[in-house]
Write a protein that holds these residues in place. Structure first.
Motif, PDB file in Angstrom:
ATOM      1  N   ASP A  57       0.827  -1.221   0.000  1.00 39.99           N
ATOM      2  CA  ASP A  57       0.000   0.000   0.000  1.00 39.99           C
ATOM      3  C   ASP A  57       0.854   1.261   0.000  1.00 39.99           C
ATOM      4  O   ASP A  57       0.545   2.227   0.703  1.00 39.99           O
ATOM      5  N   PHE A  58       1.891   1.255  -0.774  1.00 36.63           N
ATOM      6  CA  PHE A  58       2.786   2.413  -0.800  1.00 36.63           C
ATOM      7  C   PHE A  58       2.118   3.592  -1.498  1.00 36.63           C
ATOM      8  O   PHE A  58       2.302   4.746  -1.129  1.00 36.63           O
ATOM      9  N   ILE A  59       1.359   3.308  -2.554  1.00 31.13           N
ATOM     10  CA  ILE A  59       0.495   4.347  -3.135  1.00 31.13           C
ATOM     11  C   ILE A  59      -0.941   3.820  -3.107  1.00 31.13           C
ATOM     12  O   ILE A  59      -1.180   2.619  -2.950  1.00 31.13           O
ATOM     13  N   THR A  60      -1.898   4.736  -3.255  1.00 37.36           N
ATOM     14  CA  THR A  60      -3.312   4.363  -3.118  1.00 37.36           C
ATOM     15  C   THR A  60      -3.836   3.751  -4.420  1.00 37.36           C
ATOM     16  O   THR A  60      -3.208   3.873  -5.486  1.00 37.36           O
ATOM     17  N   ALA A  61      -5.009   3.132  -4.318  1.00 32.71           N
ATOM     18  CA  ALA A  61      -5.629   2.520  -5.497  1.00 32.71           C
ATOM     19  C   ALA A  61      -5.924   3.574  -6.564  1.00 32.71           C
ATOM     20  O   ALA A  61      -5.772   3.314  -7.769  1.00 32.71           O
ATOM     21  N   SER A  62      -6.332   4.770  -6.140  1.00 30.89           N
ATOM     22  CA  SER A  62      -6.628   5.784  -7.164  1.00 30.89           C
ATOM     23  C   SER A  62      -5.342   6.297  -7.808  1.00 30.89           C
ATOM     24  O   SER A  62      -5.323   6.630  -8.992  1.00 30.89           O
ATOM     25  N   GLU A  63      -4.261   6.313  -7.049  1.00 30.46           N
ATOM     26  CA  GLU A  63      -2.974   6.664  -7.667  1.00 30.46           C
ATOM     27  C   GLU A  63      -2.523   5.586  -8.662  1.00 30.46           C
ATOM     28  O   GLU A  63      -1.953   5.899  -9.709  1.00 30.46           O
ATOM     29  N   THR A 175       0.387  -3.208 -11.230  1.00 23.83           N
ATOM     30  CA  THR A 175      -0.437  -4.402 -11.429  1.00 23.83           C
ATOM     31  C   THR A 175      -0.039  -5.371 -10.329  1.00 23.83           C
ATOM     32  O   THR A 175       1.003  -5.198  -9.696  1.00 23.83           O
ATOM     33  N   GLN A 176      -0.868  -6.391 -10.119  1.00 15.15           N
ATOM     34  CA  GLN A 176      -0.491  -7.357  -9.091  1.00 15.15           C
ATOM     35  C   GLN A 176       0.721  -8.158  -9.537  1.00 15.15           C
ATOM     36  O   GLN A 176       0.786  -8.646 -10.670  1.00 15.15           O
ATOM     37  N   ASN A 177       1.686  -8.260  -8.642  1.00 11.60           N
ATOM     38  CA  ASN A 177       2.828  -9.151  -8.868  1.00 11.60           C
ATOM     39  C   ASN A 177       2.521 -10.505  -8.256  1.00 11.60           C
ATOM     40  O   ASN A 177       2.537 -10.663  -7.038  1.00 11.60           O
ATOM     41  N   TYR A 178       2.206 -11.478  -9.099  1.00 10.86           N
ATOM     42  CA  TYR A 178       2.058 -12.859  -8.645  1.00 10.86           C
ATOM     43  C   TYR A 178       3.449 -13.492  -8.591  1.00 10.86           C
ATOM     44  O   TYR A 178       4.410 -12.920  -9.101  1.00 10.86           O
ATOM     45  N   PRO A 179       3.558 -14.689  -8.020  1.00  7.75           N
ATOM     46  CA  PRO A 179       4.863 -15.360  -8.095  1.00  7.75           C
ATOM     47  C   PRO A 179       5.160 -15.865  -9.511  1.00  7.75           C
ATOM     48  O   PRO A 179       6.255 -16.314  -9.780  1.00  7.75           O
ATOM     49  N   PHE A 180       4.154 -15.814 -10.389  1.00  9.75           N
ATOM     50  CA  PHE A 180       4.283 -16.531 -11.663  1.00  9.75           C
ATOM     51  C   PHE A 180       4.100 -15.651 -12.894  1.00  9.75           C
ATOM     52  O   PHE A 180       3.931 -16.174 -13.995  1.00  9.75           O
ATOM     53  N   ASN A 181       4.100 -14.327 -12.734  1.00  9.48           N
ATOM     54  CA  ASN A 181       3.952 -13.504 -13.949  1.00  9.48           C
ATOM     55  C   ASN A 181       5.159 -12.599 -14.207  1.00  9.48           C
ATOM     56  O   ASN A 181       5.029 -11.458 -14.639  1.00  9.48           O
ATOM     57  N   GLY A 182       6.326 -13.164 -13.943  1.00  9.23           N
ATOM     58  CA  GLY A 182       7.537 -12.479 -14.398  1.00  9.23           C
ATOM     59  C   GLY A 182       8.021 -11.360 -13.493  1.00  9.23           C
ATOM     60  O   GLY A 182       8.763 -10.492 -13.928  1.00  9.23           O
ATOM     61  N   GLY A 183       7.602 -11.389 -12.236  1.00 11.68           N
ATOM     62  CA  GLY A 183       8.045 -10.351 -11.304  1.00 11.68           C
ATOM     63  C   GLY A 183       9.521 -10.476 -10.957  1.00 11.68           C
ATOM     64  O   GLY A 183      10.185 -11.461 -11.301  1.00 11.68           O
ATOM     65  N   LEU A 184      10.010  -9.469 -10.261  1.00 11.37           N
ATOM     66  CA  LEU A 184      11.431  -9.416  -9.925  1.00 11.37           C
ATOM     67  C   LEU A 184      11.803 -10.499  -8.913  1.00 11.37           C
ATOM     68  O   LEU A 184      11.108 -10.732  -7.932  1.00 11.37           O
ATOM     69  N   MET A 185      12.926 -11.166  -9.173  1.00 11.08           N
ATOM     70  CA  MET A 185      13.539 -12.062  -8.191  1.00 11.08           C
ATOM     71  C   MET A 185      14.800 -11.372  -7.682  1.00 11.08           C
ATOM     72  O   MET A 185      15.551 -10.799  -8.481  1.00 11.08           O
ATOM     73  N   GLY A 237       3.019  -8.999  -4.595  1.00 11.22           N
ATOM     74  CA  GLY A 237       2.141  -8.100  -3.856  1.00 11.22           C
ATOM     75  C   GLY A 237       1.154  -7.410  -4.777  1.00 11.22           C
ATOM     76  O   GLY A 237       1.243  -7.493  -6.004  1.00 11.22           O
ATOM     77  N   ALA A 238       0.205  -6.736  -4.147  1.00  7.95           N
ATOM     78  CA  ALA A 238      -0.861  -6.070  -4.886  1.00  7.95           C
ATOM     79  C   ALA A 238      -0.323  -4.839  -5.609  1.00  7.95           C
ATOM     80  O   ALA A 238       0.746  -4.316  -5.273  1.00  7.95           O
ATOM     81  N   ALA A 239      -1.071  -4.366  -6.577  1.00  3.78           N
ATOM     82  CA  ALA A 239      -0.767  -3.080  -7.201  1.00  3.78           C
ATOM     83  C   ALA A 239      -0.704  -2.032  -6.107  1.00  3.78           C
ATOM     84  O   ALA A 239      -1.510  -2.039  -5.171  1.00  3.78           O
ATOM     85  N   GLY A 240       0.260  -1.141  -6.199  1.00  5.46           N
ATOM     86  CA  GLY A 240       0.453  -0.119  -5.167  1.00  5.46           C
ATOM     87  C   GLY A 240       1.584  -0.449  -4.204  1.00  5.46           C
ATOM     88  O   GLY A 240       2.013   0.406  -3.435  1.00  5.46           O
TER      89      GLY A 240
END
Lengths: 299, 299
Positions: A57-63, A175-185, A237-240
């Motif tokens: 929750d570093f930035i808000t959903a509207s951001e 966007t949501q970072n899942y463990p399986f959609n190419g997020g940063l390791m 983690g979630a978007a934001g």
């Protein structure tokens, strides 16, 4: 903490003719104290140890919505077609990255000066800071390709003339970072080790390295040793959510065959006491939009 | 549960000239009852709903070592070089898969008849069973490529003449499956939906499809709809874990840039009441080592 950084001595020799030993860096990761900003003692210690910090929750959903619209605007702006700041996917031609967004977007420029970012960047780096590099990234679903293991600082030192690893990156997920959609390791703790790479930097290396890095990456043996020693964590983690990570942490990303695209804002803060000099291991400095040489402190 | 499967009617038309609608299958996933084997009522219900079941510590650590040595033996056996049962990685030429391992290895043949597997396979399929396909897979670190989204049953029906999705696969991990080293992704619940694919099957399609599947994969629109509806789960866990999954579940895997290789044993059990007939949508049946036509029940 204050440490004089002497840019005339190359403390991080890389792009060597023969393989060189990895070594522990002497420069700290956290240069400020708990009194200097929002991170408390425990948070700073964890950041020093692991080399990264995830803030939900570093930035808000509207951001998130606002900046996503801004990313879409930038990646489809016809006046930016052919602009060197716009990087396209090797295979598909789709826009993958737009650089120097603080000059292209008022809202992203404001984000770079937002106290949520600026106070943390100043605290971690123990000084005034400026934006070394900014970009927005869009990794599409199905055919998003990843990035091989590397340290950003290795490139910034070799090709941009950044004297020391006194820089920190803030990646904000749109966007949501899942463990399986190419997020940063990331390899937690790897930021304390500097790994010299092998091979001379070719001219205009950045023109291809931004699509697929071939120079400045560690050997498979080194990556195996480090992954075994440090393990691998993922930025999920979630978007934001935001990931703050040290300039020298070993990181990479896999491809993305899921339908879930991944986009983020990426801002690199550098200490004004660590301003760029001539490249340490490249024939010429990279362009301004990749390595900012306006060292005016952010206010 | 008993259901007569009439192989003369094609209940799962696929490889169509034009896109066809996805539809809910009528055949159940679980054909047996709690009295028939080791799965209790809750486990069977969960398997029916989700289409897969993960069992930790399915084989012991010493069995993991034993089968890993067997995999190594098979993938380096000079007498198997050039054998059609040995599939190599497209880019590197490394051995990626060895098929029909029950004929090449006594210990793997015994594993296929082991009560831990056989009792569960019989219970899920509600009848005697035989091995439709077996293989060991080795996905190396750094350059392991993944497999795009697909349903195994779609291929087994079209190219092997398997009448109905009354088959179940057991994948046993011989290495740790992290979320980030190219392990299997499944869409829980997707096994209830049959997705016809588009395009006629070329001759000898299997020669290339085993390296990279191009025919028999769903459209990006369908994958997006299904991923949104069902979500995505990953098969993670220690070496020795087993994943039991329905023949029609939508699954795929990403690439692997980590140093951690991934290997597993893969055994497909088919009901003897669902024996292969002529291919439903291919010019010729695939070879014996890919689609076993010896339907003798396992004892």
């Amino acid at each position: 903490m204050t440490a004089t950084i002497d840019p005339t001595t190359d403390l991080y020799p890389t792009r060597l003719p023969q393989p060189g030993e990895a070594f522990n860096r002497e420069h700290p990761t956290v240069w400020g104290s708990p009194d200097d900003g929002p991170f408390d003692t425990a948070a700073l210690e964890a950041h020093e140890q692991r080399g990264f910090t995830i803030l939900e929750d570093f930035i808000t959903a509207s951001e998130v919505d606002e900046f996503s619209a801004e990313l879409h605007r930038l990646s489809t702006d016809p006046t930016l077609a052919g602009d060197p700041r716009v990087i396209t996917e090797k295979a598909s031609g789709e826009v993958r990255t737009v650089f120097e967004v603080q000059k292209l977007s008022e809202s992203l420029a404001a984000l770079g000066r937002d106290p949520r970012l600026l106070d943390r960047a100043r605290q971690l780096l123990g000084s005034d800071v400026y934006l070394h590099q900014t970009r927005v990234n869009y990794m599409p679903g199905f055919k998003g390709t990843g990035f091989y293991w590397h340290s950003d600082f290795e490139t910034w030192h070799a090709e941009d003339g950044m004297p020391a690893p006194r820089a920190v990156s803030c990646s904000i997920a749109l966007t949501q970072n899942y463990p399986f959609n190419g997020g940063l390791m990331v390899m937690p703790g790897s930021h304390r080790t500097f790994v010299p790479s092998v091979g001379e930097t070719p001219e205009d290396n950045h023109a291809s390295s931004l699509k697929e890095q071939k120079i400045g990456v560690p050997s498979e043996d080194v990556i195996t040793t480090m992954a075994t020693q440090f393990g691998i964590d993922q930025f999920t983690g979630a978007a934001g959510s935001a990931l703050w990570f040290d300039s020298n942490i070993m990181h990479g990303s896999g491809n993305n065959i899921t339908p879930f695209p991944r986009s983020n804002i990426f801002m690199v803060f550098n200490s004004v006491e660590n301003a760029l000099t001539e490249p340490y291991a490249a024939p010429a400095a990279r362009p301004q939009h990749i390595a900012n040489r306006d060292f005016t402190p952010l206010r």
